[in-house]
Motif scaffolding. Sequence first.
Motif, short mmCIF file in Angstrom:
data_model
loop_
_atom_site.label_atom_id
_atom_site.label_comp_id
_atom_site.label_asym_id
_atom_site.label_seq_id
_atom_site.Cartn_x
_atom_site.Cartn_y
_atom_site.Cartn_z
N LEU A 1 0.84 -1.20 0.00
CA LEU A 1 0.00 0.00 0.00
C LEU A 1 0.88 1.25 0.00
O LEU A 1 0.68 2.17 -0.77
CB LEU A 1 -0.88 0.01 1.26
N GLN A 2 1.85 1.26 0.92
CA GLN A 2 2.78 2.40 1.01
C GLN A 2 4.17 1.86 1.29
O GLN A 2 4.33 0.99 2.16
CB GLN A 2 2.33 3.33 2.15
N VAL A 3 5.15 2.36 0.57
CA VAL A 3 6.52 1.84 0.76
C VAL A 3 7.50 3.01 0.80
O VAL A 3 7.21 4.08 0.27
CB VAL A 3 6.93 0.85 -0.37
N PRO A 4 8.65 2.81 1.43
CA PRO A 4 9.66 3.86 1.44
C PRO A 4 10.12 4.16 0.02
O PRO A 4 10.00 3.30 -0.86
CB PRO A 4 10.83 3.25 2.23
N GLU A 5 10.64 5.36 -0.19
CA GLU A 5 11.15 5.70 -1.53
C GLU A 5 12.27 4.72 -1.90
O GLU A 5 12.38 4.28 -3.03
CB GLU A 5 11.68 7.12 -1.53
N VAL A 6 13.07 4.39 -0.91
CA VAL A 6 14.11 3.39 -1.14
C VAL A 6 14.25 2.57 0.14
O VAL A 6 14.07 3.08 1.24
CB VAL A 6 15.44 4.07 -1.56
N GLY A 7 14.49 1.26 -0.02
CA GLY A 7 14.60 0.38 1.15
C GLY A 7 13.31 -0.40 1.37
O GLY A 7 12.31 -0.20 0.67
N GLY A 8 13.36 -1.34 2.32
CA GLY A 8 12.18 -2.14 2.65
C GLY A 8 11.94 -3.27 1.66
O GLY A 8 10.84 -3.80 1.55
N ALA B 1 14.63 3.24 8.17
CA ALA B 1 14.31 4.06 9.34
C ALA B 1 13.85 5.44 8.87
O ALA B 1 14.44 6.01 7.95
CB ALA B 1 15.54 4.19 10.22
N GLY B 2 12.78 5.94 9.45
CA GLY B 2 12.29 7.28 9.09
C GLY B 2 11.23 7.26 8.00
O GLY B 2 10.67 8.29 7.67
N SER B 3 10.94 6.08 7.42
CA SER B 3 9.89 5.99 6.39
C SER B 3 8.82 4.99 6.83
O SER B 3 9.11 4.06 7.58
CB SER B 3 10.46 5.50 5.07
#
Length: 281
Positions: free
Chosen positions: A115-122, A262-264
Motif C-alpha cells: 500500500l505504502q513503501v519507502p522511496e528506497v529500502g524495505g 528508518a524514518g519511512s
Amino acid sequence: MEIKPLTGAFGAEVLEVDLKSGIDTEESRLIEAALAENVVLVFRNQDLDIDGFESFAASIGDFGETPFITPVDGHPNVLRVIREAEETGPLFGSGWHSDWSFQLRPPSTTLLYALQVPEVGGDTAFTNQYLAFESLSEPMQSILRGLKGIHSAERSYGPQGTFGRPDPDASMEIHGDESAVVHQTHPLVRSHPLTGRQSLFVNEVYTVGIEGMTKTESGSLLEFLFEHSRQIAFTCRVRWMPGTLTMWDNRATQHFAINDYAGSKREMYRVTLAGEQPALS
Ligand code: SIN
C-alpha cells in the motif's frame, strides 16, 4: 499473461494481468503452476482494495490459520504488515524464515500487497530452497532425507521471544503467548506436491533442532544449512512500489524483510493460504 524471469536463479514478474478485474479458473491454475515453477511471483501496478486483495488470494487457494497477530477488522484472514516512520522496535519478518513452519500444516503460499513503501529500502529477499538442496552432495542429501527438523514459534512469539510482550508503541498488534513453545517436527527435506522437486525445509527463525540429535550436533548441522541456504546465488530480491503484489511458495523458499528504511513508513496487506503437512516422497 507473460512471465518474465527476475534473476538467473528464480523469481518472475507476471505481466499483462489486471487482478482487480478478477481472474478465471484457468488463469488461477496458470498462476499456481507459474508459482510452483518460479517460487516467487511479482505483479506490478495493481489497484486493489482489501476486498480485491482477499478475493484474488481466495481464487488461488483456501486461507491458512494466522496465529499471534490481530488481523484487520472485519477481515480475519488479512494482516496489516505496517511500520510507522518513527518505529524502532523489532521488525516483523526480519530474519530468514518460511512462514509459520511451526504449524502442523504450514501455509503453502503467502501473498503480500504494498500500500505504502519507502522511496528506497524495505525490499524483501528470498532464497530458493530447491537450489539449496539440489546443490548439496549426494551423500549429504541422503543424510538429510533421513532427518526431521524441530520447529517452534518460541523464539519469536514465546513469552521470552522477540514479540513475546505486547509493545504499546508498535503499529502491529502482536501477542505472543505460552502456546508458542510447542514443538512440531517436519522432514528436513520435503517434496513439492506439484513439481515433485525436493527442497530443504529449515529456517533460522523457527527450526530449533533436529530430532534425535544432541543440541551440539543439531546446532552445527543447522548452522551449516542456514548459511548454505542464504548464499547469494540462491537468492532474489523484490523491490516494492505501491500496487506491487508478491506471492511466494513457502514450501520452496525462505524470505527476509530488510530493515533499512528508518524514518519511512511501510504498509502492506498479507494473507497466507493453507498448505499440507510436509512430506518426503
Ligand atoms: C513476512 O515475513 O511475511 C513479511 C515480509 C515483508 O514484510 O517483507
